[in-house]
Design a protein around this motif. Structure first.
Motif, PDB file in Angstrom:
ATOM      1  N   GLY A  88       0.812  -1.205   0.000  1.00 46.73           N
ATOM      2  CA  GLY A  88       0.000   0.000   0.000  1.00 46.73           C
ATOM      3  C   GLY A  88       0.846   1.255   0.000  1.00 46.73           C
ATOM      4  N   THR A  89       1.954   1.220   0.723  1.00 44.95           N
ATOM      5  CA  THR A  89       2.829   2.387   0.795  1.00 44.95           C
ATOM      6  C   THR A  89       3.443   2.717  -0.556  1.00 44.95           C
ATOM      7  OG1 THR A  89       3.358   1.909   3.106  1.00 44.95           O
ATOM      8  CG2 THR A  89       4.866   3.355   1.905  1.00 44.95           C
ATOM      9  N   ILE A  90       3.956   1.677  -1.266  1.00 44.46           N
ATOM     10  CA  ILE A  90       4.602   1.937  -2.558  1.00 44.46           C
ATOM     11  C   ILE A  90       3.572   2.306  -3.617  1.00 44.46           C
ATOM     12  CG2 ILE A  90       4.601  -0.443  -3.444  1.00 44.46           C
ATOM     13  CD1 ILE A  90       7.481   2.114  -3.725  1.00 44.46           C
ATOM     14  N   VAL A  91       2.354   1.751  -3.514  1.00 41.04           N
ATOM     15  CA  VAL A  91       1.280   2.149  -4.434  1.00 41.04           C
ATOM     16  C   VAL A  91       0.991   3.633  -4.281  1.00 41.04           C
ATOM     17  CG1 VAL A  91      -1.203   1.970  -4.884  1.00 41.04           C
ATOM     18  CG2 VAL A  91       0.165  -0.108  -4.661  1.00 41.04           C
ATOM     19  N   GLU A  92       0.805   4.082  -3.064  1.00 39.91           N
ATOM     20  CA  GLU A  92       0.505   5.492  -2.818  1.00 39.91           C
ATOM     21  C   GLU A  92       1.669   6.381  -3.237  1.00 39.91           C
ATOM     22  OE1 GLU A  92      -0.596   5.993   1.229  1.00 39.91           O
ATOM     23  OE2 GLU A  92      -2.381   4.714   1.113  1.00 39.91           O
ATOM     24  N   HIS A  93       2.900   5.927  -2.939  1.00 41.08           N
ATOM     25  CA  HIS A  93       4.085   6.725  -3.246  1.00 41.08           C
ATOM     26  C   HIS A  93       4.242   6.938  -4.752  1.00 41.08           C
ATOM     27  CE1 HIS A  93       8.124   8.305  -3.017  1.00 41.08           C
ATOM     28  NE2 HIS A  93       8.591   7.300  -3.731  1.00 41.08           N
ATOM     29  N   GLN A 118      16.655   4.513 -14.214  1.00 38.69           N
ATOM     30  CA  GLN A 118      16.456   3.489 -13.191  1.00 38.69           C
ATOM     31  C   GLN A 118      15.283   2.600 -13.565  1.00 38.69           C
ATOM     32  OE1 GLN A 118      15.641   5.006  -9.252  1.00 38.69           O
ATOM     33  NE2 GLN A 118      16.547   3.217  -8.287  1.00 38.69           N
ATOM     34  N   SER A 119      15.471   1.291 -13.469  1.00 36.48           N
ATOM     35  CA  SER A 119      14.380   0.366 -13.751  1.00 36.48           C
ATOM     36  C   SER A 119      13.434   0.312 -12.554  1.00 36.48           C
ATOM     37  CB  SER A 119      14.912  -1.032 -14.048  1.00 36.48           C
ATOM     38  OG  SER A 119      15.408  -1.650 -12.875  1.00 36.48           O
ATOM     39  N   VAL A 120      12.201  -0.109 -12.824  1.00 36.78           N
ATOM     40  CA  VAL A 120      11.226  -0.264 -11.744  1.00 36.78           C
ATOM     41  C   VAL A 120      11.719  -1.301 -10.743  1.00 36.78           C
ATOM     42  CG1 VAL A 120       8.871  -0.995 -11.187  1.00 36.78           C
ATOM     43  CG2 VAL A 120       9.287   0.458 -13.187  1.00 36.78           C
ATOM     44  N   ARG A 121      12.364  -2.346 -11.234  1.00 34.83           N
ATOM     45  CA  ARG A 121      12.867  -3.394 -10.339  1.00 34.83           C
ATOM     46  C   ARG A 121      13.897  -2.843  -9.360  1.00 34.83           C
ATOM     47  NH1 ARG A 121      11.232  -8.065  -8.059  1.00 34.83           N
ATOM     48  NH2 ARG A 121      13.016  -8.936  -6.969  1.00 34.83           N
ATOM     49  N   SER A 122      14.857  -2.100  -9.870  1.00 29.14           N
ATOM     50  CA  SER A 122      15.882  -1.549  -8.984  1.00 29.14           C
ATOM     51  C   SER A 122      15.282  -0.555  -8.004  1.00 29.14           C
ATOM     52  CB  SER A 122      17.004  -0.890  -9.800  1.00 29.14           C
ATOM     53  OG  SER A 122      16.514   0.235 -10.517  1.00 29.14           O
ATOM     54  N   TYR A 123      14.260   0.180  -8.441  1.00 26.68           N
ATOM     55  CA  TYR A 123      13.598   1.127  -7.542  1.00 26.68           C
ATOM     56  C   TYR A 123      12.913   0.387  -6.399  1.00 26.68           C
ATOM     57  CZ  TYR A 123      10.963   5.265  -6.091  1.00 26.68           C
ATOM     58  OH  TYR A 123      10.447   6.305  -5.367  1.00 26.68           O
ATOM     59  N   LEU A 124      12.226  -0.716  -6.723  1.00 30.75           N
ATOM     60  CA  LEU A 124      11.549  -1.491  -5.683  1.00 30.75           C
ATOM     61  C   LEU A 124      12.562  -2.105  -4.711  1.00 30.75           C
ATOM     62  CD1 LEU A 124       8.845  -3.352  -7.821  1.00 30.75           C
ATOM     63  CD2 LEU A 124       8.511  -1.368  -6.331  1.00 30.75           C
ATOM     64  N   GLU A 125      13.678  -2.573  -5.226  1.00 32.14           N
ATOM     65  CA  GLU A 125      14.689  -3.165  -4.356  1.00 32.14           C
ATOM     66  C   GLU A 125      15.259  -2.136  -3.387  1.00 32.14           C
ATOM     67  OE1 GLU A 125      17.383  -4.840  -7.156  1.00 32.14           O
ATOM     68  OE2 GLU A 125      16.256  -6.719  -7.355  1.00 32.14           O
ATOM     69  N   VAL A 136       4.923  -8.785  -4.960  1.00 38.12           N
ATOM     70  CA  VAL A 136       3.527  -8.549  -5.313  1.00 38.12           C
ATOM     71  C   VAL A 136       3.410  -7.330  -6.220  1.00 38.12           C
ATOM     72  CG1 VAL A 136       1.286  -7.806  -4.406  1.00 38.12           C
ATOM     73  CG2 VAL A 136       2.487  -9.719  -3.343  1.00 38.12           C
ATOM     74  N   TYR A 137       4.041  -6.221  -5.830  1.00 42.69           N
ATOM     75  CA  TYR A 137       3.962  -5.031  -6.675  1.00 42.69           C
ATOM     76  C   TYR A 137       4.633  -5.291  -8.015  1.00 42.69           C
ATOM     77  CZ  TYR A 137       3.721  -0.137  -8.030  1.00 42.69           C
ATOM     78  OH  TYR A 137       3.426   1.040  -8.690  1.00 42.69           O
TER      79      TYR A 137
END
Length: 470
Positions: A88-93, A118-125, A136-137
């Motif tokens: 939920g936090t990363i969705v809102e962010h 920056q790739s989405v994957r590296s951002y999530l990591e 999940v995201y």
């Protein structure tokens, strides 16, 4: 005249049929969503019928560690009940970040280069500590784009979110992008539109190889190669004052343009691989998942099937589960035979739905989009990290005096969706009309064309345009 590479109209809106049942399936684009006015208008004008996406019951998700969870409602309900608050936090962010993107010029964002590199994957990591929440995201991104997050830049993902009105809209059924399906099939839209043009207006199996400006931009010649059933080929030339190219970006790069395309446009063609998806339908005697309290939506972070939907016909006729195999998983099984894929996918359904009945479909229909020679994938193209911020300004930029670009990848809103494809066509047609008006004013000649307000499909085609359709 509308030269097209394919044997029928529609491109990535393709219909198929069950071999043993009276059932039609969408092998390409399927859904009509909220806030998609152009698509909804065509559905209404062509008198097509919509059926809501089935949602009665629980959803199922498989986490990275193999845990299988059930939940009812939107993703927010899963987050609140499973302890994955970081989702939920990363969705809102990221939704909040997307609001700062100018859809007409994402590359103008003050942090465009950093976001694009920056790739989405590296951002999530970097920003999500929980592995479950991160996966999940990650898989929800691949669910709605069919692109691995390693191949998608943060800037392009933020553009996608803004263009689709946020994460909840692009991933939800009710109130979202997957709200309803067309009973007659999505391809019925281009089929019925083509019928209004008259017999012979669309030239099939035309592979365009050259678009050449003639007489200082007065007109263009389009050279195509036509392949007959016996494999023989012949060359055909078309002439037109204007050309609209609607191919996926990487296929645009395979056409020879005279004069040559700009460096930015050529770079776009080289840096926009197609997403990867296999779309499969399993028909059953009964909708057994419904008796277990499930609505047919499943999602797996482990694969091979990314997600499933219940696409049973109205009235419970032809019980059917749609399976979408996206990204790396699609590539990993694309070389297998359809029978091998059918067996693998059935076992996946048993694991997530919990019933051996999934092993015994009465029919199986699939489309491996990676084997489609004139798209090389589906849903759409992804701009690789480092592309949009540098070369994005050329996506819709007119070439020479009369070549224009359309297609879902060029859309401002709902890029990657049928709605985006339609809106891009209207935008390109308006650009052609304005170019014609400028030419008329320069020549001081009185225009013989009607005012196009509002612009209609028939008006667009009256402007002597050669559409190069996919």
């Amino acid at each position: 005249m509308l030269p097209t590479l394919l044997q029928n109209v529609g491109g990535r809106t393709e219909s198929g049929k069950s071999k043993v049942l009276d059932a039609k399936v969408d092998l390409g684009a399927s859904w009509v969503g909220v806030n998609q006015p152009n698509l909804l208008q065509l559905v209404d004008e062509l008198r097509l019928r919509l059926v809501p996406q089935y949602e009665d019951g629980d959803n199922v998700i498989e986490l990275a560690n193999g845990t299988i969870l059930r939940w009812n409602g939107a993703l927010s309900e899963l987050v609140s009940t499973s302890g994955m608050s970081e989702v939920g936090t990363i969705v809102e962010h990221l939704d909040h970040m997307s609001k700062s993107i100018d859809l007409n010029a994402p590359w103008s964002h003050p942090d465009a280069i950093d976001l694009d590199n920056q790739s989405v994957r590296s951002y999530l990591e970097q920003h999500v500590r929980s592995e479950d929440a991160r996966e999940v995201y990650d898989k929800f991104v691949t669910l709605v784009t069919a692109v691995e997050t390693t191949d998608l830049s943060v800037l392009d993902w933020l553009r996608f979110l803004k263009a689709g009105n946020g994460f909840a809209t692009v991933q939800n059924s009710s109130g979202g992008a997957q709200e309803a399906r067309i009973v007659e099939g999505m391809q019925e839209i281009p089929i019925r539109l083509a019928e209004t043009l008259g017999r012979g207006a669309v030239a099939f199996k035309n592979q365009v190889v050259n678009i050449k400006e003639e007489n200082n931009g007065t007109y263009y010649t389009v050279r195509s190669v036509v392949t007959a059933q016996d494999g023989s080929t012949r060359t055909i030339r078309y002439t037109s004052r204007y050309v609209i190219v609607t191919l996926p970006p990487h296929l645009v790069g395979k056409i020879e343009f005279t004069p040559k395309l700009s460096l930015a446009r050529r770079q776009l063609s080289m840096r926009a691989p197609m997403a990867a998806t296999i779309k499969a339908y399993a028909f059953f005697k009964t909708p057994f998942w419904r008796s277990k309290g499930l609505n047919g939506f499943t999602m797996s972070t482990n694969g091979p099937v990314t997600q499933t939907y219940d696409v049973t016909d109205e009235g419970g006729k032809n019980p059917c589960i749609l399976m979408l195999i996206n990204g790396w998983h699609a590539r990993s099984v694309s070389q297998l035979s359809p029978e091998e894929r059918k067996s693998i996918f059935a076992k996946h359904l048993v694991k997530l739905i919990g019933s051996e009945e999934a092993l015994h479909p009465v029919d199986y229909v699939e489309k491996n989009w990676l084997d489609e020679p004139f798209s090389d994938g589906c849903y759409g193209a992804a701009w690789l990290p480092g592309t949009l911020s540098i070369f994005g300004h050329a996506i819709t930029k007119q070439h020479a005096r009369g070549v224009f670009f359309a297609g879902s990848e060029t859309a401002v809103e709902w890029a990657g969706y049928v709605e985006g494809a339609i809106s891009s066509g209207y935008r390109a047609a308006q650009e052609v009309y304005e170019a014609f008006q400028r030419r008329s004013r320069r020549s001081r000649a009185q225009s013989k064309f009607p005012e196009l307000d509002p612009l209609t499909i028939q008006d667009i085609l009256s402007l002597d345009i050669a559409y190069l359709m996919h």
